[in-house]
Motif scaffolding. Structure first.
Motif, PDB file in Angstrom:
ATOM      1  N   THR A 118      91.729   3.952 -19.943  1.00  0.00           N
ATOM      2  CA  THR A 118      91.324   5.382 -19.521  1.00  0.00           C
ATOM      3  C   THR A 118      92.153   5.920 -18.252  1.00  0.00           C
ATOM      4  N   SER A 119      92.517   5.132 -17.171  1.00  0.00           N
ATOM      5  CA  SER A 119      92.976   5.615 -15.909  1.00  0.00           C
ATOM      6  C   SER A 119      94.522   5.820 -16.329  1.00  0.00           C
ATOM      7  N   GLU A 158      98.126  -6.083 -16.856  1.00  0.00           N
ATOM      8  CA  GLU A 158      98.443  -6.748 -18.215  1.00  0.00           C
ATOM      9  C   GLU A 158      97.868  -5.612 -19.064  1.00  0.00           C
ATOM     10  N   ILE A 159      96.515  -4.599 -18.776  1.00  0.00           N
ATOM     11  CA  ILE A 159      96.133  -3.994 -19.641  1.00  0.00           C
ATOM     12  C   ILE A 159      96.857  -2.544 -19.674  1.00  0.00           C
ATOM     13  N   GLU A 160      97.504  -2.160 -18.278  1.00  0.00           N
ATOM     14  CA  GLU A 160      98.223  -1.098 -18.248  1.00  0.00           C
ATOM     15  C   GLU A 160      99.496  -1.272 -19.150  1.00  0.00           C
ATOM     16  N   ARG A 161     100.060  -2.252 -19.207  1.00  0.00           N
ATOM     17  CA  ARG A 161     101.338  -2.173 -20.021  1.00  0.00           C
ATOM     18  C   ARG A 161     101.039  -2.492 -21.303  1.00  0.00           C
ATOM     19  N   ILE A 162     100.158  -2.852 -21.843  1.00  0.00           N
ATOM     20  CA  ILE A 162     100.007  -2.865 -23.216  1.00  0.00           C
ATOM     21  C   ILE A 162      99.646  -1.471 -23.564  1.00  0.00           C
ATOM     22  N   ALA A 163      98.554  -0.786 -22.863  1.00  0.00           N
ATOM     23  CA  ALA A 163      98.424   0.584 -23.124  1.00  0.00           C
ATOM     24  C   ALA A 163      99.243   1.437 -23.222  1.00  0.00           C
ATOM     25  N   GLY A 164     100.329   1.234 -22.210  1.00  0.00           N
ATOM     26  CA  GLY A 164     101.375   2.120 -22.247  1.00  0.00           C
ATOM     27  C   GLY A 164     102.319   1.975 -23.558  1.00  0.00           C
ATOM     28  N   VAL A 165     102.551   0.722 -23.968  1.00  0.00           N
ATOM     29  CA  VAL A 165     103.260   0.655 -25.464  1.00  0.00           C
ATOM     30  C   VAL A 165     102.420   1.375 -26.474  1.00  0.00           C
ATOM     31  N   ASP A 177      99.211   9.155 -17.343  1.00  0.00           N
ATOM     32  CA  ASP A 177     100.691   9.220 -17.764  1.00  0.00           C
ATOM     33  C   ASP A 177     100.725   9.791 -19.493  1.00  0.00           C
ATOM     34  N   TYR A 178      99.490   9.746 -20.122  1.00  0.00           N
ATOM     35  CA  TYR A 178      99.715  10.138 -21.443  1.00  0.00           C
ATOM     36  C   TYR A 178      98.417  11.084 -21.939  1.00  0.00           C
ATOM     37  N   ALA A 179      98.208  11.908 -21.030  1.00  0.00           N
ATOM     38  CA  ALA A 179      97.165  12.766 -21.303  1.00  0.00           C
ATOM     39  C   ALA A 179      97.208  13.702 -22.606  1.00  0.00           C
ATOM     40  N   ASP A 180      98.410  13.821 -23.077  1.00  0.00           N
ATOM     41  CA  ASP A 180      98.745  14.459 -24.247  1.00  0.00           C
ATOM     42  C   ASP A 180      98.257  13.699 -25.741  1.00  0.00           C
ATOM     43  N   VAL A 181      98.359  12.486 -25.377  1.00  0.00           N
ATOM     44  CA  VAL A 181      97.716  11.631 -26.440  1.00  0.00           C
ATOM     45  C   VAL A 181      96.307  11.601 -26.898  1.00  0.00           C
ATOM     46  N   GLU A 182      95.878  11.728 -27.993  1.00  0.00           N
ATOM     47  CA  GLU A 182      94.290  11.706 -27.973  1.00  0.00           C
ATOM     48  C   GLU A 182      93.892  10.196 -27.952  1.00  0.00           C
ATOM     49  N   LEU A 183      92.602   9.974 -27.108  1.00  0.00           N
ATOM     50  CA  LEU A 183      92.307   8.612 -26.774  1.00  0.00           C
ATOM     51  C   LEU A 183      90.797   8.457 -27.339  1.00  0.00           C
ATOM     52  N   GLU A 184      90.580   7.426 -27.934  1.00  0.00           N
ATOM     53  CA  GLU A 184      89.095   7.161 -28.335  1.00  0.00           C
ATOM     54  C   GLU A 184      88.652   5.793 -27.900  1.00  0.00           C
ATOM     55  N   HIS A 185      87.500   5.513 -27.539  1.00  0.00           N
ATOM     56  CA  HIS A 185      87.202   4.137 -27.368  1.00  0.00           C
ATOM     57  C   HIS A 185      86.330   3.744 -28.409  1.00  0.00           C
ATOM     58  N   MET A 186      86.071   2.444 -28.648  1.00  0.00           N
ATOM     59  CA  MET A 186      85.201   1.873 -29.701  1.00  0.00           C
ATOM     60  C   MET A 186      85.094   0.398 -29.535  1.00  0.00           C
ATOM     61  N   LEU A 187      83.914   0.039 -29.676  1.00  0.00           N
ATOM     62  CA  LEU A 187      83.441  -1.602 -29.419  1.00  0.00           C
ATOM     63  C   LEU A 187      84.224  -2.228 -30.695  1.00  0.00           C
ATOM     64  N   ALA A 188      84.893  -3.435 -30.355  1.00  0.00           N
ATOM     65  CA  ALA A 188      85.539  -3.886 -31.197  1.00  0.00           C
ATOM     66  C   ALA A 188      84.779  -4.332 -32.607  1.00  0.00           C
ATOM     67  N   ASP A 189      83.665  -4.694 -32.234  1.00  0.00           N
ATOM     68  CA  ASP A 189      82.807  -5.089 -33.662  1.00  0.00           C
ATOM     69  C   ASP A 189      82.660  -3.905 -34.497  1.00  0.00           C
ATOM     70  N   ALA A 190      82.568  -2.567 -34.065  1.00  0.00           N
ATOM     71  CA  ALA A 190      82.316  -1.351 -34.599  1.00  0.00           C
ATOM     72  C   ALA A 190      83.656  -1.188 -35.324  1.00  0.00           C
ATOM     73  N   GLY A 191      84.723  -1.377 -34.593  1.00  0.00           N
ATOM     74  CA  GLY A 191      86.019  -1.289 -34.996  1.00  0.00           C
ATOM     75  C   GLY A 191      86.271  -1.927 -36.466  1.00  0.00           C
ATOM     76  N   GLY A 192      85.930  -3.179 -36.513  1.00  0.00           N
ATOM     77  CA  GLY A 192      85.970  -3.918 -37.745  1.00  0.00           C
ATOM     78  C   GLY A 192      85.310  -3.316 -39.037  1.00  0.00           C
ATOM     79  N   MET A 193      84.267  -2.769 -38.537  1.00  0.00           N
ATOM     80  CA  MET A 193      83.257  -2.163 -39.479  1.00  0.00           C
ATOM     81  C   MET A 193      84.142  -0.874 -40.070  1.00  0.00           C
ATOM     82  N   GLN A 194      84.622  -0.218 -38.947  1.00  0.00           N
ATOM     83  CA  GLN A 194      85.214   1.214 -39.426  1.00  0.00           C
ATOM     84  C   GLN A 194      86.562   1.001 -40.201  1.00  0.00           C
ATOM     85  N   LEU A 195      87.241  -0.200 -39.730  1.00  0.00           N
ATOM     86  CA  LEU A 195      88.408  -0.463 -40.584  1.00  0.00           C
ATOM     87  C   LEU A 195      88.269  -0.650 -42.062  1.00  0.00           C
TER      88      LEU A 195
END
Length: 373
Positions: free
Chosen positions: A208-209, A169-176, A214-232
């Protein structure tokens, strides 16, 4: 000339009013475009409960399975607060998502230039905003089992909701998310709560995997969801595509909606997997706002999110990119002329009704296409 089959679910509250404005656009496209769009209507939510005693009938589920796209209004309202939990209005939408396999929810948050002053944030923070939230829609805590309230004795109860994700489930939504980022700014931010949730640890590992494989050309960042709300709300333009789970996606997309000035401005698309035989996806398109029963019938609802959701249908279900662009341009042009429903009007600005906004957008379509009204 191709014929496209739509199923419309107006639903409850302001749903029928805003759906009427989409019908105007559908009629315009059928009359002036290369394809025709045929539609029938069904009942969902409280309106379905009143007739069938459930949030969606089996007959309408069959129609939804057969449609090229489902266009959905809104469900719910205080009238149905006391109906059994399993047949509450929202259960109809959840069943559509689950039975149609609509695992990918796309929620764009775009700030139209004419509405930069309508946001509660400073103009320089949101002007030019264009982000896309990709929410996993058929897993997580909304669907996990067990889900129950149990008696503990001594007058105590325990409420249980289960957060469950499998790696696929995580793989397919990440791919989208990664695929969509390649068509935009080529940047994805994945949000979870790996610091306190095991499902968040797995989410982080699988995203991450998937990226590495399959997508090393795309920039990836990880963020905790609560911090993401603050940053939004601190600096939303740092984001391009955000991918997150069902629960956090629900909350973060509503935060993003208010950056644009009103929940009435935010459309969404819910997509299933591509059928290997037909090449098509099951899909449902809906505004992010709710049924707003307090203004239902008053002609005060903003139909733009509903109409913009249909523009997403043109883009993702029918590959009508030029038509989708034109409809979005028509919305922008109407706003540029100062036309405002109550929710996006500044103090002292004149306002127009739901139907008048729909008519104005159709008028802009006529102008863009060089069609006489």
């Amino acid at each position: 000339m191709a014929s496209n089959k739509l199923l419309l679910f107006p639903g409850d509250g302001i749903g029928p009013e805003i759906m009427e404005e989409v019908k105007k656009v559908i009629s315009w496209l059928s009359e002036n475009g290369e394809d025709t769009f045929e539609y029938e209507e069904g009942l969902v939510g409280g309106s379905a409960y009143d007739v069938h005693g459930c949030a969606i009938s089996e007959e309408d589920m069959v129609k939804a399975q057969a449609a090229d796209a489902v266009i959905f209004g809104a469900v719910g309202g205080p009238k149905w607060d006391d109906v059994p939990y399993d047949v509450r209005p929202e259960a109809g939408l959840l069943r559509l998502r689950k039975d149609l396999g609509l695992f990918a929810n796309l929620r764009p948050a775009i700030c139209y230039p004419a509405l930069a002053d309508a946001s509660s944030l400073k103009k320089d923070i949101i002007e030019g905003l264009d982000i896309l939230i990709v929410r996993e829609l058929t897993g997580g805590v909304y669907f996990g089992e067990p889900k129950e309230i149990i008696e503990l004795g001594n007058g105590q109860k325990r409420g249980i909701d289960t957060q469950v994700y499998d790696s696929y489930e995580i793989e397919r939504i990440a791919g989208v998310a990664f695929d969509l980022a390649r068509t935009r700014g080529n940047k994805v931010c994945s949000m979870e709560k790996r610091n306190v949730m095991k499902s968040g640890v797995l989410w982080n590992e699988v995203v991450t995997s998937t990226h590495k494989a399959d997508y090393a050309d795309v920039e990836l960042e990880h963020m905790l969801a609560d911090a993401g709300g603050m940053q939004l709300v601190r600096w939303p333009k740092q984001f391009d595509v955000i991918v997150t789970d069902n629960l956090f996606g629900d909350m973060l997309s509503d935060v993003a909606a208010m950056l644009t000035g009103s929940l009435g401005m935010l459309p969404s698309a819910s997509l299933g997997a591509t059928d290997e035989t037909t090449g098509k996806r099951k899909a449902l398109y809906e505004p992010v706002h709710g049924s707003a029963p307090d203004i239902a019938g008053a002609g005060a609802a903003n139909p733009i999110a509903m109409i913009a959701s249909f523009a997403m249908a043109l883009r993702y279900s029918f590959q009508k990119i030029a038509e989708a662009d034109m409809l979005e341009k028509a919305i922008s042009n109407a706003l540029d002329k100062g036309l405002r429903t109550k929710d996006i009007a500044q103090q002292g600005e004149a306002t127009i009704t739901t139907a008048q906004m729909g008519d104005a957008i159709v008028a802009e379509l006529n102008a863009l296409a060089g069609v006489s009204a």
